[in-house]
Design a protein around this motif. Structure first.
Motif, short mmCIF file in Angstrom:
data_model
loop_
_atom_site.label_atom_id
_atom_site.label_comp_id
_atom_site.label_asym_id
_atom_site.label_seq_id
_atom_site.Cartn_x
_atom_site.Cartn_y
_atom_site.Cartn_z
N LYS A 1 -4.95 -22.92 -13.39
CA LYS A 1 -5.16 -23.43 -12.04
C LYS A 1 -6.46 -22.86 -11.45
O LYS A 1 -6.67 -21.64 -11.46
N PRO A 2 -7.35 -23.72 -10.93
CA PRO A 2 -8.62 -23.22 -10.37
C PRO A 2 -8.43 -22.67 -8.96
O PRO A 2 -8.56 -23.39 -7.98
N PHE B 1 -10.78 -26.84 -16.44
CA PHE B 1 -9.66 -26.89 -15.49
C PHE B 1 -9.15 -28.33 -15.37
O PHE B 1 -9.95 -29.26 -15.38
N PRO B 2 -7.84 -28.53 -15.30
CA PRO B 2 -6.76 -27.51 -15.24
C PRO B 2 -6.28 -27.03 -16.60
O PRO B 2 -5.31 -26.29 -16.69
N ILE C 1 -11.64 -18.14 -10.16
CA ILE C 1 -13.07 -18.45 -10.30
C ILE C 1 -13.91 -17.20 -10.07
O ILE C 1 -14.92 -16.97 -10.74
N ILE D 1 -15.33 -28.02 -8.77
CA ILE D 1 -14.20 -28.24 -9.68
C ILE D 1 -13.16 -29.15 -9.06
O ILE D 1 -12.65 -30.07 -9.70
N HIS D 2 -12.85 -28.92 -7.79
CA HIS D 2 -11.85 -29.74 -7.11
C HIS D 2 -12.32 -31.19 -6.98
O HIS D 2 -11.54 -32.13 -7.17
N SER E 1 -14.84 -22.47 -19.76
CA SER E 1 -13.48 -22.77 -19.33
C SER E 1 -13.38 -24.25 -18.98
O SER E 1 -14.40 -24.95 -18.89
N LEU F 1 -15.74 -23.64 -6.89
CA LEU F 1 -14.38 -24.12 -6.63
C LEU F 1 -14.41 -25.52 -6.04
O LEU F 1 -13.62 -26.40 -6.44
N THR G 1 -12.17 -32.71 -10.63
CA THR G 1 -10.82 -32.98 -11.14
C THR G 1 -10.14 -34.08 -10.33
O THR G 1 -9.21 -34.72 -10.82
N THR H 1 -7.10 -18.55 -17.02
CA THR H 1 -6.61 -17.84 -15.84
C THR H 1 -5.51 -16.86 -16.21
O THR H 1 -5.23 -15.93 -15.46
#
Length: 267
Positions: free
Chosen positions: A115-116, A110-111, A121, A20-21, A108, A17, A24, A143
């Motif tokens: 939404k991650p 994202f986004p 996750i 990913i954040h 997968s 997570l 992105t 998701t």
């Protein structure tokens, strides 16, 4: 640098997570590939990372392997769903060549795929873990992919694979069957929201399958016929058996998607 780490499922979830954040925040998208495999070491990780980076120099690749749950996680900064899918083919080939792959790859982005969140996750990771021992297929994770499920019954492997990939890209959960009896068994066990069937099926033909589904669940057993058979009499017979719609081959995937949305309310 690729590293070998040992974490619990929750810790891996939170680490993914975070990756990913961060990704992105730097670019518009972040692709993620999860692959159950065993005996990964730093050298093998570096080889896999080098191969994936060379395949698409526009992506920043980060690989993480957890020894406890035996899942390889690839995070691709800037990876769209299509690009991540292509990268998963490269990774799959490498892992199979090294005799490391132990199940299905999950893909997968994202986004784009949703939404991650921590729960999303975690579900993504659990799907990869639970796929151990299955054939080395590639499946997409969305998701919202549990909202609508579709069963494809067709003896043609290429037709099933083409429809499966297109529908999974749209967020559907897809099941497959190569004959009528297998399709009916899957329907009874999983109760998918929709069935897409060829009329020319082994064991139970499409008409028998439709009637069996209607006898089992006349309210929820929505069926779309997808067939080479274009005779008006066969179309009428399919509707009389209980089919909700009818599509002829060669396939228009846009037409099929529209009919699925109309029947399932997945707009």
């Amino acid at each position: 640098m690729a590293v070998v780490i040992r974490n619990s499922i929750q810790e891996i979830t939170l680490q993914l997570l975070q990756y990913i954040h961060v990704a992105t925040a730097k670019s518009a998208s972040c692709g993620v590939i999860l692959a159950p495999c065993a005996h990964m070491n730093p050298k093998t990780l570096e080889q896999a990372k080098g191969l994936m980076s060379k395949n698409d120099t526009s992506l920043s690749v980060q690989l993480v392997y957890d020894d406890a749950i035996q899942v390889l996680c690839a995070v691709l900064e800037g990876g769209t769903l299509g690009g991540t899918h292509y990268a998963s083919l490269v990774l799959k080939d490498f892992l199979q060549t090294q005799h490391l792959l132990q199940g299905q790859l999950r893909v997968s982005s994202f986004p784009e795929s949703g939404k991650p969140t921590e729960s999303a996750i975690a579900a993504f990771l659990q799907q990869a873990i639970q796929s151990k021992g299955n054939d080395a297929d590639i499946h997409f994770f969305m998701t919202a992919n549990a909202e609508t499920s579709v069963l494809i019954a067709d003896p043609d492997d290429l037709v099933r694979e083409f429809i499966k990939i297109r529908l999974e890209l749209k967020g559907y959960r897809v099941y497959e069957a190569k004959d009528g009896q297998e399709a009916y068994d899957v329907f009874v066990r999983l109760l998918p929201d929709l069935v897409i069937t060829e009329l020319n099926l082994p064991i139970l033909d499409g008409y028998q399958l439709i009637r069996s589904i209607q006898r089992h669940d006349s309210n929820e057993g929505k069926v779309i016929v997808l067939t080479d058979n274009q005779l008006a009499g066969n179309r009428s017979r399919a509707y009389e058996s209980g089919a909700a719609d009818y599509v002829t081959k060669p396939l228009s995937i846009s037409e099929l998607e529209w009919k699925i949305k109309r029947l399932t309310g997945n707009h």
